[in-house]
Design a protein around this motif. Structure first.
Motif, PDB file in Angstrom:
ATOM      1  N   ILE A  11      42.914  31.264  27.503  1.00 59.65           N
ATOM      2  CA  ILE A  11      43.213  32.702  27.495  1.00 59.65           C
ATOM      3  C   ILE A  11      42.292  33.434  28.461  1.00 59.65           C
ATOM      4  N   LEU A  12      41.014  33.087  28.444  1.00 62.18           N
ATOM      5  CA  LEU A  12      40.045  33.716  29.347  1.00 62.18           C
ATOM      6  C   LEU A  12      40.394  33.439  30.815  1.00 62.18           C
ATOM      7  N   LEU A  13      40.769  32.191  31.108  1.00 62.29           N
ATOM      8  CA  LEU A  13      41.144  31.841  32.477  1.00 62.29           C
ATOM      9  C   LEU A  13      42.423  32.562  32.892  1.00 62.29           C
ATOM     10  N   GLY A  14      43.363  32.666  31.937  1.00 63.07           N
ATOM     11  CA  GLY A  14      44.593  33.394  32.222  1.00 63.07           C
ATOM     12  C   GLY A  14      44.316  34.855  32.530  1.00 63.07           C
ATOM     13  N   CYS A  15      43.408  35.454  31.759  1.00 61.68           N
ATOM     14  CA  CYS A  15      43.015  36.852  32.012  1.00 61.68           C
ATOM     15  C   CYS A  15      42.381  37.005  33.382  1.00 61.68           C
ATOM     16  N   LEU A  16      41.516  36.062  33.735  1.00 64.30           N
ATOM     17  CA  LEU A  16      40.856  36.107  35.036  1.00 64.30           C
ATOM     18  C   LEU A  16      41.877  36.011  36.164  1.00 64.30           C
ATOM     19  N   ALA A  17      42.809  35.058  36.013  1.00 67.77           N
ATOM     20  CA  ALA A  17      43.846  34.896  37.038  1.00 67.77           C
ATOM     21  C   ALA A  17      44.712  36.148  37.133  1.00 67.77           C
ATOM     22  N   GLY A  18      45.063  36.707  35.978  1.00 64.16           N
ATOM     23  CA  GLY A  18      45.877  37.915  35.964  1.00 64.16           C
ATOM     24  C   GLY A  18      45.152  39.093  36.585  1.00 64.16           C
ATOM     25  N   ARG A  19      43.853  39.171  36.351  1.00 68.70           N
ATOM     26  CA  ARG A  19      43.045  40.262  36.907  1.00 68.70           C
ATOM     27  C   ARG A  19      43.015  40.184  38.429  1.00 68.70           C
ATOM     28  N   VAL A  20      42.843  38.957  38.935  1.00 69.12           N
ATOM     29  CA  VAL A  20      42.788  38.759  40.388  1.00 69.12           C
ATOM     30  C   VAL A  20      44.144  39.072  41.017  1.00 69.12           C
ATOM     31  N   LEU A  21      45.205  38.557  40.396  1.00 63.44           N
ATOM     32  CA  LEU A  21      46.545  38.775  40.937  1.00 63.44           C
ATOM     33  C   LEU A  21      46.991  40.218  40.788  1.00 63.44           C
ATOM     34  N   GLY A  22      46.628  40.833  39.657  1.00 59.78           N
ATOM     35  CA  GLY A  22      47.083  42.188  39.380  1.00 59.78           C
ATOM     36  C   GLY A  22      46.637  43.196  40.420  1.00 59.78           C
ATOM     37  N   GLY A  23      45.434  42.998  40.933  1.00 58.95           N
ATOM     38  CA  GLY A  23      44.927  43.931  41.924  1.00 58.95           C
ATOM     39  C   GLY A  23      45.614  43.814  43.274  1.00 58.95           C
ATOM     40  N   LYS A  24      46.352  42.727  43.483  1.00 57.35           N
ATOM     41  CA  LYS A  24      46.998  42.498  44.761  1.00 57.35           C
ATOM     42  C   LYS A  24      48.509  42.769  44.722  1.00 57.35           C
ATOM     43  N   LEU A  25      49.046  43.025  43.527  1.00 57.61           N
ATOM     44  CA  LEU A  25      50.487  43.209  43.384  1.00 57.61           C
ATOM     45  C   LEU A  25      50.873  44.684  43.437  1.00 57.61           C
ATOM     46  N   LYS A  26      51.975  44.960  44.078  1.00 53.28           N
ATOM     47  CA  LYS A  26      52.514  46.311  44.092  1.00 53.28           C
ATOM     48  C   LYS A  26      53.062  46.666  42.712  1.00 53.28           C
ATOM     49  N   GLU A  27      53.227  47.955  42.473  1.00 54.03           N
ATOM     50  CA  GLU A  27      53.733  48.425  41.187  1.00 54.03           C
ATOM     51  C   GLU A  27      55.106  47.832  40.882  1.00 54.03           C
ATOM     52  N   SER A  28      55.948  47.709  41.879  1.00 57.33           N
ATOM     53  CA  SER A  28      57.288  47.158  41.670  1.00 57.33           C
ATOM     54  C   SER A  28      57.227  45.703  41.242  1.00 57.33           C
TER      55      SER A  28
END
Length: 227
Positions: A11-28
């Motif tokens: 779960i922690l690794l998933g959160c980390l990956a999501g955090r990294v990816l989330g900052g690079k993704l557009k709202e759409s």
């Protein structure tokens, strides 16, 4: 306890990956991820819910459980807890508490959490929780991308919840019959459907208020076996 530790780490690794990816993704893109994740939860919830055999008992459990949860303000309490954690972390994210509630319910509801913890506590078999860890890690990444860092808090609640079952596995195995687990899984599926509808903006449910339904269905099944 090894399986539980691996689950929390995933779960922690998933959160980390999501955090990294989330900052690079557009709202759409994030919106598309929310919808895709919501649809997957619909399938998961339906799969779990349709496995039940006692629809009337499930119906009573969900209805009465929701009323009890509303009277106890469970959803509000969990939201307040999430906001306190948010304030301490200075996360600055209005969706922190919602992400915390949704992810906690998702990771803790279902047969794999209970059966995996019992198997780990009694026989040292960690396969179920390791499989669950893979699924939780994926969903943790998706939810973090779409809802924010509040998902991180679910790692703590999941670890405590499953750890408690691991430590009390001998008692839990005696109490939880196969019929109870089957109907509790089906009831949990309905709660997951509620989470999915929230994510898809189809209907707003206070999902945490529905948690007493999981205890009620076990009680109803136990009474049915006695009488």
């Amino acid at each position: 306890m090894l399986g539980n530790i691996i689950n929390v780490a995933a779960i922690l690794l998933g959160c980390l990956a999501g955090r990294v990816l989330g900052g690079k993704l557009k709202e759409s893109y994030r919106d598309a991820a929310v919808k895709a994740g919501g649809l997957c939860l619909v399938v998961l919830g339906l799969q779990m819910a349709l496995g039940g055999q006692e629809f009337i008992l499930i119906l009573l459990s969900v209805v009465l459980g929701s009323v009890i949860g509303e009277s106890l303000h469970i959803d509000s309490a969990m939201e307040s807890f999430g906001k306190r954690v948010e304030d301490r972390l200075s996360a600055g994210n209005d969706g922190f508490s919602k992400a915390f509630i949704y992810s906690t319910l998702l990771f803790c509801i279902g047969p794999m959490s209970i059966l995996g913890s019992i198997a780990g506590g009694l026989r040292g078999e960690h396969g179920i929780l390791i499989t669950k860890a893979v699924l939780d890690g994926i969903f943790a990444a998706i939810l973090t991308v779409t809802m924010g860092i509040g998902v991180l808090g679910s790692a703590v609640t999941t670890g405590v919840y499953q750890g408690a079952i691991v430590l009390s596995a001998r008692w839990a195995e005696q109490f939880l019959t196969e019929a109870m687990i089957t109907e509790m899984t089906a009831t949990g599926g309905i709660l997951i459907l509620a989470i999915a509808m929230n994510m898809l903006n189809l209907k707003e449910f206070k999902t945490a208020n529905m948690l007493p339904a999981l205890l009620l269905i076990c009680l109803f099944v136990a009474l049915g076996q006695i009488f």
